[in-house]
Design an enzyme around this catalytic site. Structure first.
Site, mmCIF file in Angstrom:
data_model
loop_
_atom_site.group_PDB
_atom_site.id
_atom_site.type_symbol
_atom_site.label_atom_id
_atom_site.label_comp_id
_atom_site.label_asym_id
_atom_site.label_seq_id
_atom_site.Cartn_x
_atom_site.Cartn_y
_atom_site.Cartn_z
ATOM 1 N N SER A 1 0.821 -1.215 0.000
ATOM 2 C CA SER A 1 0.000 0.000 0.000
ATOM 3 C C SER A 1 0.851 1.259 0.000
ATOM 4 C CB SER A 1 -0.879 0.053 1.252
ATOM 5 O OG SER A 1 -1.711 -1.053 1.300
ATOM 6 N N HIS B 1 -5.710 -0.582 -4.640
ATOM 7 C CA HIS B 1 -5.166 -1.801 -5.225
ATOM 8 C C HIS B 1 -5.466 -1.826 -6.710
ATOM 9 C CE1 HIS B 1 -5.879 -3.423 -0.960
ATOM 10 N NE2 HIS B 1 -4.682 -2.887 -1.057
ATOM 11 N N HIS C 1 -5.751 -9.804 -0.912
ATOM 12 C CA HIS C 1 -5.638 -10.108 0.516
ATOM 13 C C HIS C 1 -6.712 -11.127 0.905
ATOM 14 C CE1 HIS C 1 -4.132 -6.009 -0.118
ATOM 15 N NE2 HIS C 1 -3.343 -6.197 0.918
ATOM 16 N N TYR D 1 -8.611 -10.917 3.359
ATOM 17 C CA TYR D 1 -9.842 -10.274 3.861
ATOM 18 C C TYR D 1 -10.835 -10.008 2.736
ATOM 19 C CZ TYR D 1 -7.489 -5.871 2.534
ATOM 20 O OH TYR D 1 -6.830 -4.877 1.850
ATOM 21 N N GLU D 2 -10.358 -10.059 1.480
ATOM 22 C CA GLU D 2 -11.289 -9.873 0.358
ATOM 23 C C GLU D 2 -12.087 -11.159 0.120
ATOM 24 O OE1 GLU D 2 -9.267 -7.605 -3.020
ATOM 25 O OE2 GLU D 2 -7.604 -7.965 -1.642
ATOM 26 N N ALA E 1 2.681 -2.256 3.996
ATOM 27 C CA ALA E 1 2.499 -1.249 5.045
ATOM 28 C C ALA E 1 2.116 -2.018 6.303
ATOM 29 C CB ALA E 1 1.383 -0.301 4.655
ATOM 30 N N MET F 1 -1.778 -7.102 6.981
ATOM 31 C CA MET F 1 -2.803 -8.035 6.488
ATOM 32 C C MET F 1 -2.395 -8.745 5.185
ATOM 33 S SD MET F 1 -6.105 -5.613 7.196
ATOM 34 C CE MET F 1 -6.211 -4.643 8.714
ATOM 35 N N SER F 2 -1.110 -8.843 4.943
ATOM 36 C CA SER F 2 -0.687 -9.430 3.657
ATOM 37 C C SER F 2 0.579 -10.266 3.829
ATOM 38 C CB SER F 2 -0.432 -8.305 2.645
ATOM 39 O OG SER F 2 0.685 -7.544 3.055
ATOM 40 N N ASN G 1 2.171 3.338 10.924
ATOM 41 C CA ASN G 1 1.464 3.827 12.113
ATOM 42 C C ASN G 1 1.900 2.968 13.289
ATOM 43 O OD1 ASN G 1 -0.295 1.781 10.420
ATOM 44 N ND2 ASN G 1 -0.845 1.473 12.561
ATOM 45 N N HIS H 1 -6.975 3.961 6.638
ATOM 46 C CA HIS H 1 -6.195 3.545 5.467
ATOM 47 C C HIS H 1 -5.573 4.756 4.764
ATOM 48 C CE1 HIS H 1 -4.837 0.858 2.379
ATOM 49 N NE2 HIS H 1 -5.496 1.500 1.432
#
Ligand code: HPA
Length: 265
Positions: free
Chosen positions: A23, A54, A76, A78-79, A106, A204-205, A228, A240
């Site tokens: 990201s 993306h 990802h 989560y998709e 990220a 998350m990746s 962050n 995000h």
């Protein structure tokens, strides 16, 4: 041969290196000369989510004198937790003969000595996704059913990037990347627990891609941009948009490290 391998074979040049841009890091492309590209939706059944930055394009680029493939816009879990797109992509590149995967992402900093904007080289990971991309049939021609993960992130690559960071006077951190399914960010209580488990950064990746690459004996370098501090470590709420902004601020250091790394491998 499947359709993706066939299409990748038709790109204008061959490379042994694939970079996956995380990201906010797509602008690394500006530091390269784009030679050719392939939109994944033309080959795979992927809906690309442009709203979250993306894209889903494979580029063939030239960095200095080296050809490199770049995947801009990963998928990802989560998709869709049972989606096999990333496995298909990495395995197509494995059939093509790539030897090196450079993954970037990220991530939230869990290690309190980190600060937003830091670059962390991934020394190892902890898979908290509750799933593994290699579940199901094994591609025996690529690798064994049971995959050794004792050096998932290549030691020589980590040493090389340390040397490069010294030469370029760019500060880098090292640490353990923990993968979280998302798409909600973590709670402060989860982060407290994950820190006790040994995580330094969370995102998350990346982990599924690295597992698929190691199955096919592809060497991996992993780079996290700490965008962050993780939930509860700082008082800031997570968004995000902020992740993308901070990631972009690290872009020039990220690009310098990566360009030099590419020159040396
Ligand atoms: N948690 C999970 N994923 C992330 C974070 C985070 O704090 N920051 C960027 N990606």
């Amino acid at each position: 041969m499947n359709k993706l391998v066939e299409k990748l074979n038709q790109l204008k040049e061959k490379s042994e290196i694939l970079i996956i841009l995380g990201s906010g890091l797509n602008e690394f492309l500006k530091a390269t000369e784009i030679i050719d590209s392939l939109a994944l939706e033309k080959v795979l059944d992927v809906k690309t989510d442009k709203s979250i930055g993306h894209v889903g394009i494979i580029y063939l680029v030239k960095v200095k004198d080296k050809y490199v493939y770049i995947l801009s816009g990963r998928k990802h879990y989560y998709e869709n937790p049972s989606d096999k797109t990333m496995r298909s992509i990495i395995q197509a590149f494995a059939y093509l003969g790539i030897k090196t995967l450079i993954v970037s992402n990220a991530a939230g900093g869990m290690n309190e000595s980190f600060k937003p904007g830091d670059i962390m080289i991934i020394d190892d990971h902890i898979n908290m996704l509750g799933r593994n991309p290699l579940v199901g049939d094994n591609n025996n021609d690529l690798g064994p059913r049971f995959v050794d993960m004792s050096e998932a992130y290549d030691k020589n690559y980590r040493n090389l990037i340390d040397q490069i960071s010294k030469d370029l006077a760019i500060d880098i951190k090292h640490g353990i990347y923990m993968s979280y399914l998302g798409p909600s960010y973590e709670t402060p209580a989860e982060i407290k627990a994950f820190r006790m488990l040994g995580g330094d950064a969370i995102g998350m990746s990346t982990v599924p891609e690295v597992i698929v690459a190691r199955h096919a004996s592809i060497k991996v370098l992993g780079i996290s941009i700490i965008t962050n501090m993780a939930s509860g470590i700082s008082k800031e709420k997570l968004s995000h948009e902020d992740v993308l902004k901070t990631s972009q601020k690290s872009l020039s250091r990220f690009s310098s490290l990566l360009t030099s790394f590419l020159k040396h491998i």
